[in-house]
Scaffold this active site. Structure first.
Site, PDB file in Angstrom:
ATOM      1  N   ALA A   5       0.801  -1.213   0.000  1.00 55.32           N
ATOM      2  CA  ALA A   5       0.000   0.000   0.000  1.00 55.32           C
ATOM      3  C   ALA A   5       0.839   1.269   0.000  1.00 55.32           C
ATOM      4  O   ALA A   5       0.520   2.222  -0.677  1.00 55.32           O
ATOM      5  CB  ALA A   5      -0.926   0.011   1.225  1.00 55.32           C
ATOM      6  N   CYS A   6       1.922   1.288   0.783  1.00 53.37           N
ATOM      7  CA  CYS A   6       2.561   2.578   1.021  1.00 53.37           C
ATOM      8  C   CYS A   6       3.962   2.701   0.485  1.00 53.37           C
ATOM      9  O   CYS A   6       4.552   3.763   0.536  1.00 53.37           O
ATOM     10  CB  CYS A   6       2.592   2.869   2.526  1.00 53.37           C
ATOM     11  N   GLY A   7       4.559   1.646   0.008  1.00 59.69           N
ATOM     12  CA  GLY A   7       5.929   1.744  -0.467  1.00 59.69           C
ATOM     13  C   GLY A   7       6.903   1.847   0.682  1.00 59.69           C
ATOM     14  O   GLY A   7       6.621   1.463   1.799  1.00 59.69           O
TER      15      GLY A   7
END
Length: 279
Positions: free
Chosen positions: A120-122
């Site tokens: 989702a967020c890297g």
């Protein structure tokens, strides 16, 4: 027997349609952890990332991640393989990639903490703009110019190339296109940043970097991580169907990149690098 995970999985579901209910099978986007390990020429090794990804193009994902984070470039990599350690259970071996280097492990502060990432967020908080300036220079103006007509056609071209999304409806995509809108390569993943890493890794492993004459089209929004990875790959223009973050816009402006958002139908917003748009 050791088996690879695929990009999709099957599940039994209950489908509701008005007052009618029925059971059926459904295709789901695959999501599995991937551990990326580095092995030096002297035998030293270290895990540098654990990310949730859609199985497939794993070697490209590893190479793209390492290049984007400044840990190892194409010339540093001797080989990439799935792990065959006997201490790993069979089902985990295709979720562990070992990248063997020609030389020693990179001596970077980032290796003192593992990159713990998610689909989702890297790599959350992996590098500030100041740190990025130490290893990446602003991109030159170059030859890339894009007409509005080419821009307007990119979302449909990306969607048309999303084979797994067509089955599951649950994957992001990143596509590399020429200045005329012709597709060069498309990768899918549950994470936008993973899809970009797979593209960058494909380019790194096929000796195509830097991608100075190409445009990157991504599904969803544009984050700092997406722009950072595009910059490391030398991609001068990034387009997305949704909004960019404030840090993504700042990065684009500081490093001479073109950033287009809300690219839907025949409209879009150009947040940076307007000089590459022919209007």
């Amino acid at each position: 027997m050791t088996t690879r995970q695929g990009p999709t999985a099957r599940a039994r579901i209950l489908e509701l349609n008005g007052t009618t209910a029925r059971e059926r099978r459904d295709d789901l986007a695959g999501e599995e952890p991937l551990e990326i390990r580095l092995t030096a020429a002297d035998g030293a090794r270290k895990t540098v990332a654990i990310t949730m990804r859609t199985p497939g193009h794993d070697f490209e994902l590893a190479a793209g991640f390492l290049h984007g984070e400044g840990l190892a470039g194409p010339s540093d990599i001797a080989a990439i393989a799935y792990c065959t350690d006997e201490d790993l259970p069979p089902e985990a071996r295709y979720n562990t990639v070992t990248v063997r280097l020609h030389g020693p492990l990179p001596d970077l502060p980032a290796l003192d903490r593992h990159f713990l990432t998610s689909s989702a967020c890297g790599v959350c908080g992996s590098a500030s703009l100041d740190a990025l300036r130490e290893r990446c220079a602003p991109l030159p103006p170059g030859r890339l110019r894009l007409t509005p007509e080419v821009l307007y056609g990119l979302p449909d071209a990306l969607r048309a190339a999303q084979g797994v999304f067509g089955k599951t409806g649950g994957l992001h995509a990143a596509g590399l296109f020429t200045a005329t809108g012709s597709p060069v390569a498309v990768r899918e993943d549950v994470g936008r940043h993973n899809a970009v890493d797979k593209l960058a890794g494909w380019a790194a492993l096929t000796d195509r970097l830097p991608l100075t004459d190409h445009v990157l089209m991504v599904s969803g929004r544009t984050s700092y991580e997406i722009m950072q990875k595009a910059l490391a790959a030398g991609i001068p223009a990034v387009c997305a169907v949704s909004a960019p973050s404030s840090l993504a816009v700042r990065l684009a402006r500081d490093f001479g990149m073109t950033l287009v958002g809300f690219l839907r139908g025949e409209r879009c917003n150009v947040y940076a690098g307007q000089e590459r748009i022919l209007v």
